[in-house]
Design a protein around this motif. Structure first.
Motif, short mmCIF file in Angstrom:
data_model
loop_
_atom_site.label_atom_id
_atom_site.label_comp_id
_atom_site.label_asym_id
_atom_site.label_seq_id
_atom_site.Cartn_x
_atom_site.Cartn_y
_atom_site.Cartn_z
N VAL A 1 0.83 -1.21 0.00
CA VAL A 1 0.00 0.00 0.00
C VAL A 1 0.87 1.26 0.00
CG1 VAL A 1 -1.62 1.36 1.37
CG2 VAL A 1 -1.99 -1.10 1.08
N VAL A 2 1.90 1.28 0.85
CA VAL A 2 2.78 2.45 0.90
C VAL A 2 3.51 2.63 -0.43
CG1 VAL A 2 4.84 3.41 1.99
CG2 VAL A 2 3.09 2.31 3.40
N ALA A 3 3.99 1.54 -1.01
CA ALA A 3 4.68 1.62 -2.30
C ALA A 3 3.75 2.12 -3.39
CB ALA A 3 5.24 0.25 -2.68
N ALA A 4 2.50 1.64 -3.39
CA ALA A 4 1.53 2.09 -4.39
C ALA A 4 1.31 3.59 -4.30
CB ALA A 4 0.20 1.34 -4.21
N ALA A 5 1.22 4.11 -3.08
CA ALA A 5 1.02 5.55 -2.90
C ALA A 5 2.18 6.35 -3.49
CB ALA A 5 0.85 5.86 -1.42
N PHE A 6 3.40 5.94 -3.19
CA PHE A 6 4.56 6.68 -3.69
C PHE A 6 4.68 6.58 -5.21
CE2 PHE A 6 5.78 6.87 0.71
CZ PHE A 6 6.60 7.98 0.80
N PHE A 7 4.46 5.38 -5.75
CA PHE A 7 4.58 5.21 -7.20
C PHE A 7 3.48 5.97 -7.94
CE2 PHE A 7 7.08 1.21 -6.24
CZ PHE A 7 8.24 1.67 -6.81
N LEU A 8 2.27 6.00 -7.39
CA LEU A 8 1.17 6.72 -8.04
C LEU A 8 1.44 8.23 -8.07
CD1 LEU A 8 -2.03 4.88 -6.76
CD2 LEU A 8 -1.24 5.06 -9.12
N ILE A 9 1.96 8.76 -6.97
CA ILE A 9 2.29 10.19 -6.95
C ILE A 9 3.36 10.50 -7.99
CG2 ILE A 9 3.29 12.04 -5.55
CD1 ILE A 9 2.01 10.69 -3.09
N GLU A 10 4.36 9.63 -8.07
CA GLU A 10 5.44 9.85 -9.03
C GLU A 10 4.93 9.78 -10.47
OE1 GLU A 10 8.87 8.79 -11.59
OE2 GLU A 10 7.35 7.36 -10.94
N LYS A 11 4.06 8.81 -10.77
CA LYS A 11 3.49 8.69 -12.11
C LYS A 11 2.60 9.88 -12.44
CE LYS A 11 5.04 4.66 -13.63
NZ LYS A 11 5.81 4.51 -14.88
N SER A 12 1.83 10.33 -11.46
CA SER A 12 0.96 11.48 -11.68
C SER A 12 1.78 12.71 -12.06
CB SER A 12 0.13 11.77 -10.43
OG SER A 12 -0.74 10.69 -10.13
N ALA A 13 2.90 12.89 -11.38
CA ALA A 13 3.76 14.03 -11.68
C ALA A 13 4.31 13.94 -13.11
CB ALA A 13 4.91 14.10 -10.68
N ILE A 14 4.67 12.73 -13.53
CA ILE A 14 5.19 12.55 -14.90
C ILE A 14 4.14 12.91 -15.93
CG2 ILE A 14 5.92 10.80 -16.56
CD1 ILE A 14 7.41 9.40 -14.32
N TYR A 15 2.89 12.46 -15.72
CA TYR A 15 1.83 12.74 -16.68
C TYR A 15 1.46 14.21 -16.69
CZ TYR A 15 1.17 7.70 -17.14
OH TYR A 15 1.35 6.37 -17.40
N LEU A 16 1.49 14.86 -15.53
CA LEU A 16 1.17 16.28 -15.47
C LEU A 16 2.20 17.13 -16.21
CD1 LEU A 16 -0.02 16.71 -11.77
CD2 LEU A 16 -1.42 16.99 -13.82
N GLN A 17 3.47 16.74 -16.13
CA GLN A 17 4.52 17.55 -16.73
C GLN A 17 4.54 17.43 -18.25
OE1 GLN A 17 7.88 15.71 -14.82
NE2 GLN A 17 8.51 14.65 -16.66
N ASP A 18 3.84 16.47 -18.81
CA ASP A 18 3.78 16.29 -20.27
C ASP A 18 2.32 16.31 -20.72
OD1 ASP A 18 6.59 15.96 -20.57
OD2 ASP A 18 6.42 13.88 -19.90
N PRO A 19 1.72 17.50 -20.89
CA PRO A 19 0.28 17.58 -21.17
C PRO A 19 -0.10 17.41 -22.64
CG PRO A 19 1.20 19.78 -20.92
CD PRO A 19 2.33 18.82 -20.69
N PHE A 20 0.86 17.09 -23.52
CA PHE A 20 0.57 16.97 -24.95
C PHE A 20 1.03 15.62 -25.51
CE2 PHE A 20 1.64 21.72 -24.67
CZ PHE A 20 0.32 22.07 -24.42
#
Length: 299
Positions: free
Chosen positions: A239-258
């Motif tokens: 559960v803890v790992a999922a939280a950290f990995f999801l936040i990291e993936k979200s940041a990657i997708y936000l930084q590339d909006p196109f």
């Protein structure tokens, strides 16, 4: 763009399935070794605590920077909406009393501006631009566009040619022409801002450091929990790992909006809104419907 409701869990966890699989295998192995007392694997909880704190700060900064890029992209496309409407409104207001040539001019410029919006969206997503334009431009202009690498920029150039013709015929005065040209300048600026966001790569070294620290944290966490929780540490670590990995993936997708993903800035939907607005402004009877959502997201 992800919508508020209905985001399926399979979409969320599909982004981190490989990471979770690796973590699950690791923590199960650690749990089995400890349960059978093969080795004493316990370490002080201070180690993952320090790592987790450092990673939290890095992820907070990373997510904030990614969101700023996503929000800037949305602001730029909002400006494109406003300037597209302004261009046609100015054209209608400045030239309404100059004869039979005008309905064709209004239609040509409005359709070309609609084509600009669709073409810019496709260009930013790395897709072919000409199919997105469809029947919005005539054959002569389509032939000219095939000679340009940057189709949206070529469409703005054609706008400029029409404005120069209006000034030559004295259908707009120099002050009105300056205002029209300023609207084109803002559209060009917005296009350049989008291209800057698209082409500015987030520092790869920063990405690698964050991912490395997350793995160090996740792989050290079972050793700190195994003595107190035994096999119970397995779901906790996952559960803890999922939280950290999801936040990291979200940041990657936000930084590339196109990137032609569900998390994109909804450029196609925005272009469709511009399409509807401009056709109605020039009095066309048939306008397209608003772009429907594709399940839980809007492109």
């Amino acid at each position: 763009m992800l919508l508020r409701n209905g985001i399926p869990l399979r979409f969320i966890f599909r982004q981190i399935r490989l990471e979770l699989l690796l973590v699950t295998l690791f923590v199960v192995i650690i749990g089995v070794i400890d349960e059978n007392k093969f080795l004493n694997l316990a370490i002080p909880a201070t180690v993952p605590t320090i790592l987790g704190t450092a990673i939290s700060l890095l992820l907070a900064f990373r997510t904030n920077q990614g969101y700023q890029r996503w929000w800037e992209a949305r602001i730029v496309w909002g400006a494109i909406v406003n300037d597209s409407r302004t261009l046609i409104r100015q054209l209608l207001a400045f030239t309404h009393d100059h004869g039979d040539y005008l309905p064709d001019l209004y239609r040509r410029v409005a359709h070309r501006q609609i084509a600009f919006c669709y073409a810019l969206g496709n260009s930013l997503r790395g897709m072919d631009t000409l199919p997105a334009i469809g029947g919005l431009i005539d054959t002569e202009e389509r032939s000219l566009l095939r000679r340009h690498d940057n189709v949206p920029n070529a469409l703005l150039q054609l706008h400029g040619d029409d404005l120069a013709e209006l000034l030559r015929r004295e259908w707009v005065n120099p002050y009105q022409q300056v205002q029209l040209d300023d609207t084109l300048r803002r559209l060009c600026d917005s296009m350049g801002k989008c291209e800057r966001i698209k082409n500015t790569v987030f520092p790869s070294a920063y990405n690698i450091i964050i991912v490395l620290f997350i793995y160090l944290f996740v792989f050290s966490l079972p050793f700190a929990l195994v003595e107190s929780f035994g096999l119970g540490q397995i779901p906790i670590v996952i559960v803890v790992a999922a939280a950290f990995f999801l936040i990291e993936k979200s940041a990657i997708y936000l930084q590339d909006p196109f990137e032609n993903r569900p998390t994109d800035t909804p450029m196609t939907a925005i272009a469709r809104t511009i399409d509807i607005n401009l056709r109605q402004m020039i009095g066309e009877g048939e306008v397209p419907e608003k772009l429907p959502a594709e399940g839980f997201y809007l492109m």
